[in-house]
Design a protein around this motif. Structure first.
Motif, PDB file in Angstrom:
ATOM      1  N   UNK A   2      29.281  41.897  37.539  1.00 14.75           N
ATOM      2  CA  UNK A   2      28.757  41.873  38.903  1.00 14.75           C
ATOM      3  C   UNK A   2      27.255  41.646  38.898  1.00 14.75           C
ATOM      4  N   UNK A   3      26.793  40.748  39.737  1.00  8.66           N
ATOM      5  CA  UNK A   3      25.351  40.609  39.861  1.00  8.66           C
ATOM      6  C   UNK A   3      24.876  41.698  40.804  1.00  8.66           C
ATOM      7  N   UNK A   4      23.630  42.070  40.656  1.00  6.76           N
ATOM      8  CA  UNK A   4      23.073  43.107  41.506  1.00  6.76           C
ATOM      9  C   UNK A   4      22.775  42.510  42.864  1.00  6.76           C
ATOM     10  N   UNK A   5      23.462  42.965  43.874  1.00  9.13           N
ATOM     11  CA  UNK A   5      23.284  42.463  45.225  1.00  9.13           C
ATOM     12  C   UNK A   5      24.427  42.933  46.093  1.00  9.13           C
ATOM     13  N   UNK A  54      21.852  50.102  49.536  1.00  9.00           N
ATOM     14  CA  UNK A  54      22.847  51.156  49.380  1.00  9.00           C
ATOM     15  C   UNK A  54      23.436  51.144  47.973  1.00  9.00           C
ATOM     16  N   UNK A  55      23.666  49.963  47.418  1.00  4.59           N
ATOM     17  CA  UNK A  55      24.160  49.861  46.042  1.00  4.59           C
ATOM     18  C   UNK A  55      23.148  50.489  45.083  1.00  4.59           C
ATOM     19  N   UNK A  56      21.879  50.237  45.305  1.00  8.62           N
ATOM     20  CA  UNK A  56      20.820  50.801  44.472  1.00  8.62           C
ATOM     21  C   UNK A  56      20.834  52.327  44.526  1.00  8.62           C
ATOM     22  N   UNK A  65      21.728  52.161  35.413  1.00  8.89           N
ATOM     23  CA  UNK A  65      20.636  51.235  35.727  1.00  8.89           C
ATOM     24  C   UNK A  65      21.185  49.836  35.991  1.00  8.89           C
ATOM     25  N   UNK A  66      20.319  49.026  36.528  1.00  6.62           N
ATOM     26  CA  UNK A  66      20.707  47.678  36.945  1.00  6.62           C
ATOM     27  C   UNK A  66      21.254  46.846  35.782  1.00  6.62           C
ATOM     28  N   UNK A  68      22.817  47.891  32.982  1.00  4.12           N
ATOM     29  CA  UNK A  68      24.164  48.325  32.615  1.00  4.12           C
ATOM     30  C   UNK A  68      25.177  47.855  33.666  1.00  4.12           C
ATOM     31  N   UNK A  69      24.795  47.897  34.934  1.00  8.46           N
ATOM     32  CA  UNK A  69      25.670  47.439  36.008  1.00  8.46           C
ATOM     33  C   UNK A  69      26.024  45.971  35.819  1.00  8.46           C
ATOM     34  N   UNK A  70      25.041  45.150  35.522  1.00  9.67           N
ATOM     35  CA  UNK A  70      25.277  43.723  35.367  1.00  9.67           C
ATOM     36  C   UNK A  70      26.017  43.390  34.086  1.00  9.67           C
ATOM     37  N   UNK A  71      26.060  44.329  33.131  1.00  5.33           N
ATOM     38  CA  UNK A  71      26.776  44.116  31.871  1.00  5.33           C
ATOM     39  C   UNK A  71      28.260  44.461  31.955  1.00  5.33           C
ATOM     40  N   UNK A  72      28.706  45.017  33.086  1.00  8.75           N
ATOM     41  CA  UNK A  72      30.130  45.371  33.221  1.00  8.75           C
ATOM     42  C   UNK A  72      31.006  44.134  33.134  1.00  8.75           C
TER      43      UNK A  72
END
Length: 72
Positions: A2-5, A54-56, A65-66, A68-72
């Protein structure tokens, strides 16, 4: 990954499950998910996506952290 957004609610739940959370369970005004002693509220379903701010806040609350989130 997932991209952060902005993200759809069902995708947020799916990614939280990948992080080991279970649920969502019904709570007072919001549903929540649980991982050991950590409990995170899930936004109610709306017509639009969950916004970046809100995601943040949710990720900060669960200690992700951002990167780790993008590494899922």
């Amino acid at each position: 990954m997932p991209k952060f957004g902005p993200i759809k609610r069902k995708d947020l739940i799916r990614y939280l499950r990948q992080l080991g959370f279970i649920g969502p369970y019904s709570g007072g005004k919001h549903q929540f998910m649980v991982k050991e002693k950590l409990k995170v509220r899930i936004p109610n379903p709306h017509k639009s996506d969950i916004g970046e701010n809100l995601l943040k806040q949710i990720l900060k609350e669960i200690g992700i952290d951002r990167t780790k989130w993008e590494d899922l």
